[in-house]
Design an enzyme around this catalytic site. Structure first.
Site, short mmCIF file in Angstrom:
data_model
loop_
_atom_site.label_atom_id
_atom_site.label_comp_id
_atom_site.label_asym_id
_atom_site.label_seq_id
_atom_site.Cartn_x
_atom_site.Cartn_y
_atom_site.Cartn_z
N LYS A 76 -1.85 -29.21 12.77
CA LYS A 76 -2.70 -28.59 13.78
C LYS A 76 -3.15 -27.19 13.34
O LYS A 76 -4.31 -26.80 13.59
CB LYS A 76 -1.97 -28.52 15.12
CG LYS A 76 -1.76 -29.90 15.73
CD LYS A 76 -0.96 -29.85 17.01
CE LYS A 76 -0.78 -31.27 17.55
NZ LYS A 76 -0.07 -31.30 18.83
N ASP B 247 0.86 -1.18 0.00
CA ASP B 247 0.00 0.00 0.00
C ASP B 247 0.90 1.23 0.00
O ASP B 247 2.12 1.12 -0.23
CB ASP B 247 -0.95 -0.02 1.20
CG ASP B 247 -0.24 0.18 2.54
OD1 ASP B 247 1.01 0.21 2.59
OD2 ASP B 247 -0.95 0.30 3.56
N GLY C 111 -0.53 -4.74 9.41
CA GLY C 111 -1.80 -4.86 8.68
C GLY C 111 -1.72 -5.87 7.55
O GLY C 111 -2.64 -6.68 7.36
N ARG D 276 3.69 -32.13 11.95
CA ARG D 276 2.66 -32.32 12.98
C ARG D 276 2.08 -30.97 13.41
O ARG D 276 0.87 -30.81 13.52
CB ARG D 276 3.28 -33.06 14.17
CG ARG D 276 2.31 -33.34 15.30
CD ARG D 276 2.96 -34.04 16.50
NE ARG D 276 3.88 -33.14 17.19
CZ ARG D 276 5.20 -33.33 17.31
NH1 ARG D 276 5.77 -34.39 16.77
NH2 ARG D 276 5.95 -32.47 17.95
N CYS E 228 3.44 -2.98 4.04
CA CYS E 228 2.61 -1.83 4.40
C CYS E 228 3.46 -0.96 5.31
O CYS E 228 4.65 -1.20 5.45
CB CYS E 228 1.27 -2.24 5.01
SG CYS E 228 1.37 -3.04 6.62
N GLY E 229 2.89 0.02 5.94
CA GLY E 229 3.68 0.93 6.76
C GLY E 229 4.48 0.22 7.84
O GLY E 229 5.68 0.40 7.97
N GLY F 5 3.93 -3.34 8.43
CA GLY F 5 3.93 -4.76 8.13
C GLY F 5 2.86 -5.52 8.89
O GLY F 5 2.52 -6.64 8.55
#
Length: 147
Positions: free
Chosen positions: A141, A8, A71, A137, A66-67, A69
């Site tokens: 999960k 962005d 978001g 494993r 992003c500014g 990271g």
């Protein structure tokens, strides 16, 4: 290796440096935008389409900026099959791939310097998932949480 990148306005400047850097290393790169600096744009508009492409296995790895990271990481991880993390240091850049099969690196365009970003990207792209039983494993999960 096919790499996807997106940013962005907060990550636009760093993306503009990262794109030619990736090309210089011989990677095939698709830019999901932003294609111009627009302070009113929203990170999900660029990160989510790229995340969907990663989940569909159209690309091997992705880099979201992003500014901060944060978001980008939050949005990307809403897409089933994406394993994105905000990375700020070298160890996690490769360990996230080796142990957790990370497929998207998130960076903060306002907090990550150009040289540091390049180092983190190289570590991320050069790393390979070990496939160790304990990691498989644990990932199983995580996959169950997506259902």
């Amino acid at each position: 290796m096919k790499i996807a990148i997106a940013a962005d306005h907060g990550g636009y400047e760093l993306k503009q440096i990262i794109h030619p850097f990736l090309l210089s290393l011989g990677y095939e790169v698709k830019d999901f935008g932003a294609f111009e600096l627009d302070n009113a744009d929203d990170y999900p508009d660029f990160i989510v389409p790229m995340a969907r492409a990663i989940a569909a296995k159209e690309f091997d790895r992705a880099i979201a900026i992003c500014g901060s990271g944060v978001g980008a990481s939050v949005a990307a991880n809403k897409i089933t099959g994406v394993r994105a993390a905000l990375i700020n240091e070298h160890f996690s850049a490769h360990q996230g791939v080796e142990d957790d099969n990370l497929n998207m690196l998130c960076l903060g365009g306002r907090v990550t310097g150009y040289m540091a970003a390049q180092e983190l990207i190289v570590a991320f792209l050069n790393a390979r998932f070990t496939g160790a039983e304990r990691h498989l494993r644990r990932l199983q999960k995580v996959h169950l949480l997506e259902k």
